[in-house]
Design a protein around this motif. Structure first.
Motif, mmCIF file in Angstrom:
data_model
loop_
_atom_site.group_PDB
_atom_site.id
_atom_site.type_symbol
_atom_site.label_atom_id
_atom_site.label_comp_id
_atom_site.label_asym_id
_atom_site.label_seq_id
_atom_site.Cartn_x
_atom_site.Cartn_y
_atom_site.Cartn_z
ATOM 1 N N ILE A 42 4.898 31.824 17.321
ATOM 2 C CA ILE A 42 4.268 30.669 16.672
ATOM 3 C C ILE A 42 3.904 30.993 15.236
ATOM 4 O O ILE A 42 4.015 30.151 14.339
ATOM 5 C CB ILE A 42 3.018 30.196 17.463
ATOM 6 N N PHE A 43 3.520 32.233 14.976
ATOM 7 C CA PHE A 43 3.123 32.613 13.617
ATOM 8 C C PHE A 43 4.342 32.883 12.728
ATOM 9 O O PHE A 43 4.290 32.645 11.520
ATOM 10 C CB PHE A 43 2.187 33.819 13.656
ATOM 11 N N THR A 44 5.423 33.360 13.319
ATOM 12 C CA THR A 44 6.678 33.489 12.570
ATOM 13 C C THR A 44 7.101 32.121 12.057
ATOM 14 O O THR A 44 7.474 31.947 10.886
ATOM 15 C CB THR A 44 7.787 34.073 13.465
ATOM 16 N N VAL A 45 7.026 31.133 12.943
ATOM 17 C CA VAL A 45 7.401 29.768 12.586
ATOM 18 C C VAL A 45 6.452 29.188 11.545
ATOM 19 O O VAL A 45 6.887 28.573 10.557
ATOM 20 C CB VAL A 45 7.420 28.894 13.864
ATOM 21 N N CYS A 46 5.153 29.390 11.743
ATOM 22 C CA CYS A 46 4.168 28.868 10.789
ATOM 23 C C CYS A 46 4.367 29.479 9.402
ATOM 24 O O CYS A 46 4.308 28.776 8.382
ATOM 25 C CB CYS A 46 2.750 29.158 11.284
ATOM 26 N N ASP A 47 4.595 30.786 9.349
ATOM 27 C CA ASP A 47 4.764 31.447 8.055
ATOM 28 C C ASP A 47 6.044 30.992 7.355
ATOM 29 O O ASP A 47 6.086 30.883 6.119
ATOM 30 C CB ASP A 47 4.766 32.965 8.236
ATOM 31 N N LYS A 48 7.091 30.692 8.128
ATOM 32 C CA LYS A 48 8.314 30.171 7.514
ATOM 33 C C LYS A 48 8.080 28.764 6.953
ATOM 34 O O LYS A 48 8.671 28.387 5.929
ATOM 35 C CB LYS A 48 9.457 30.172 8.531
ATOM 36 N N LEU A 49 7.224 27.995 7.605
ATOM 37 C CA LEU A 49 6.877 26.678 7.072
ATOM 38 C C LEU A 49 6.143 26.804 5.747
ATOM 39 O O LEU A 49 6.383 26.036 4.814
ATOM 40 C CB LEU A 49 5.996 25.925 8.079
ATOM 41 N N ILE A 50 5.249 27.761 5.671
ATOM 42 C CA ILE A 50 4.529 27.986 4.412
ATOM 43 C C ILE A 50 5.503 28.360 3.302
ATOM 44 O O ILE A 50 5.395 27.886 2.167
ATOM 45 C CB ILE A 50 3.459 29.079 4.604
ATOM 46 N N GLU A 51 6.494 29.191 3.626
ATOM 47 C CA GLU A 51 7.520 29.556 2.644
ATOM 48 C C GLU A 51 8.303 28.325 2.210
ATOM 49 O O GLU A 51 8.607 28.149 1.017
ATOM 50 C CB GLU A 51 8.481 30.590 3.244
ATOM 51 N N LEU A 52 8.643 27.469 3.170
ATOM 52 C CA LEU A 52 9.437 26.275 2.870
ATOM 53 C C LEU A 52 8.707 25.343 1.916
ATOM 54 O O LEU A 52 9.315 24.732 1.025
ATOM 55 C CB LEU A 52 9.777 25.540 4.168
ATOM 56 N N TYR A 53 7.400 25.226 2.082
ATOM 57 C CA TYR A 53 6.609 24.305 1.255
ATOM 58 C C TYR A 53 5.922 25.010 0.077
ATOM 59 O O TYR A 53 5.074 24.404 -0.588
ATOM 60 C CB TYR A 53 5.551 23.611 2.117
ATOM 61 N N ALA A 54 6.294 26.245 -0.191
ATOM 62 C CA ALA A 54 5.620 27.013 -1.252
ATOM 63 C C ALA A 54 5.758 26.352 -2.620
ATOM 64 O O ALA A 54 4.895 26.519 -3.487
ATOM 65 C CB ALA A 54 6.180 28.435 -1.297
ATOM 66 N N ASP A 55 6.833 25.585 -2.818
ATOM 67 C CA ASP A 55 7.048 24.931 -4.108
ATOM 68 C C ASP A 55 6.425 23.540 -4.162
ATOM 69 O O ASP A 55 6.625 22.802 -5.124
ATOM 70 C CB ASP A 55 8.545 24.837 -4.417
ATOM 71 N N ARG A 56 5.670 23.174 -3.130
ATOM 72 C CA ARG A 56 5.001 21.879 -3.088
ATOM 73 C C ARG A 56 3.495 22.084 -2.899
ATOM 74 O O ARG A 56 2.950 21.930 -1.811
ATOM 75 C CB ARG A 56 5.566 21.014 -1.955
ATOM 76 N N GLU A 57 2.832 22.470 -3.981
ATOM 77 C CA GLU A 57 1.403 22.757 -3.895
ATOM 78 C C GLU A 57 0.583 21.535 -3.508
ATOM 79 O O GLU A 57 -0.522 21.662 -2.974
ATOM 80 C CB GLU A 57 0.903 23.326 -5.230
ATOM 81 N N ASP A 58 1.121 20.340 -3.745
ATOM 82 C CA ASP A 58 0.407 19.131 -3.351
ATOM 83 C C ASP A 58 0.426 18.926 -1.846
ATOM 84 O O ASP A 58 -0.520 18.358 -1.275
ATOM 85 C CB ASP A 58 1.022 17.911 -4.048
ATOM 86 N N LEU A 59 1.480 19.411 -1.185
ATOM 87 C CA LEU A 59 1.618 19.201 0.260
ATOM 88 C C LEU A 59 1.201 20.409 1.094
ATOM 89 O O LEU A 59 0.878 20.275 2.276
ATOM 90 C CB LEU A 59 3.070 18.843 0.598
ATOM 91 N N LEU A 60 1.189 21.593 0.490
ATOM 92 C CA LEU A 60 0.904 22.818 1.233
ATOM 93 C C LEU A 60 -0.455 22.792 1.948
ATOM 94 O O LEU A 60 -0.549 23.238 3.097
ATOM 95 C CB LEU A 60 1.009 24.028 0.303
ATOM 96 N N PRO A 61 -1.518 22.265 1.344
ATOM 97 C CA PRO A 61 -2.789 22.200 2.074
ATOM 98 C C PRO A 61 -2.713 21.353 3.337
ATOM 99 O O PRO A 61 -3.383 21.651 4.336
ATOM 100 C CB PRO A 61 -3.752 21.589 1.051
ATOM 101 N N TYR A 62 -1.898 20.303 3.320
ATOM 102 C CA TYR A 62 -1.760 19.452 4.508
ATOM 103 C C TYR A 62 -0.993 20.199 5.603
ATOM 104 O O TYR A 62 -1.307 20.064 6.787
ATOM 105 C CB TYR A 62 -1.054 18.152 4.152
#
Length: 326
Positions: free
Chosen positions: A220-240
């Motif tokens: 679950i954390f591997t998947v979550c961390d990959k999501l954070i990487e995917l949205y790393a260029d979207r600082e407006d959406l990353l908090p959500y």
């Protein structure tokens, strides 16, 4: 044309009911891609029977590689403009594809409906209504996700092909739906969810979400961390995204982690990381009940604060464990 992709693995008990529900669809312009993922029961023979009966059914056999690999293979060999995933132990209503297609417009990339784990509810034709309960672009969908109206499930959705191809399922891990379900939202133009109950999701005791804890749960954390990487260029959406991950990590902890579990501290560490993401949007952090509970007492959030809050919430709302039907 709609490509209906069905990964198949040792489901002989339920497979015919699933394939019958697909074969009887009122929307007939379909191909049904059956990916037999190394079944050792009679699933392969059942698939072959449907392929002989109906030229729209196509079977591919492969060694067991897991659900993600089977879905990705199905996408690779499919030819439809639109894609639907159906799990091989589930059932869809006769008008399922037709209903979803009614909302697939030129600027829409995903249409989602509601699923139920109660078979009697699925079969009850009197409860069928169809109104839009969510409509929005990528920004709105990601920001709406922490409200839990939209689902990460691969099933219950009609996709435009390009969206599925943009975010392949991660192979070799559990919880692959989480990554793709949220990851695809980054690329959509518009998504629509309707209140139509068109999908029966069969919950079985042997499924991933109903097993005792094992180190694979840490996927679950591997998947979550990959999501954070995917949205790393979207600082407006990353908090959500972070807000959703806080909810996911919290519920995962209380579903799997018991006293004495050696990974308790690791869970707490990852939860703290996800909370930090939400703080990049102070308004979001202040509005989130879980974030406020966490900030109240981080040290005892998982052991005392959240369990007490959750027990009171269930009591106030009359929530009992959901009984499911075989």
């Amino acid at each position: 044309m709609i490509s209906v992709i069905v990964p198949v693995y040792n489901v002989e008990k339920y497979l015919e009911e699933c394939l019958d529900s697909i074969q009887r669809q009122s929307y007939v312009d379909i191909e049904v891609i059956l990916i037999n993922d190394g079944s050792t029961d009679n699933s392969k023979e059942i698939c072959e029977k449907y392929c002989k009966q109906d030229s729209r059914f196509l079977l591919t056999n492969q060694e067991n590689q897991g659900l993600s690999a089977a879905r990705n293979k199905g996408v690779e060999i499919s030819t439809g403009e639109y894609i639907v995933f159906v799990d091989s132990d589930d059932i869809i209503k006769t008008n399922y594809l037709e209903k979803l297609m009614q909302y697939m417009a030129e600027d829409v990339d995903i249409v989602e409906c509601i699923f139920t784990v109660k078979k009697m509810e699925f079969l009850d034709e009197n409860i069928e209504t169809t109104t839009i309960i969510f409509e929005g672009d990528s920004n709105k969908a990601v920001k709406f996700f922490p409200h839990h109206t939209l689902n990460v499930n691969a099933v219950t959705k009609l996709y435009r092909r390009e969206i599925v191809e943009a975010v392949p399922y991660i192979e070799g891990v559990f919880y692959e739906d989480v990554y793709s379900g949220i990851g695809m939202l980054k690329y959509i133009r518009k998504m629509i969810k309707i209140d139509y109950v068109g999908y029966y999701y069969r919950v079985r005791l042997g499924s991933i979400m109903h097993r005792e804890f094992s180190p694979k749960n840490l996927d679950i954390f591997t998947v979550c961390d990959k999501l954070i990487e995917l949205y790393a260029d979207r600082e407006d959406l990353l908090p959500y995204v972070g807000s959703f991950l806080v909810h996911l990590a919290t519920m995962h902890y209380h579903s799997y982690v018991k006293k004495g579990n050696p990974y308790r501290e690791f869970y707490n560490q990852k939860l703290a990381e996800y909370v930090t993401l939400t703080k990049k949007n102070p308004d979001l952090a202040r509005a989130s009940r879980l974030i406020k509970l966490y900030n109240f007492c981080p040290k005892y959030y998982n052991s005392i604060v959240f369990p007490v809050y959750y027990a009171i919430w269930k009591l106030k709302n009359g929530i009992k464990e959901v009984k499911v039907d075989e």
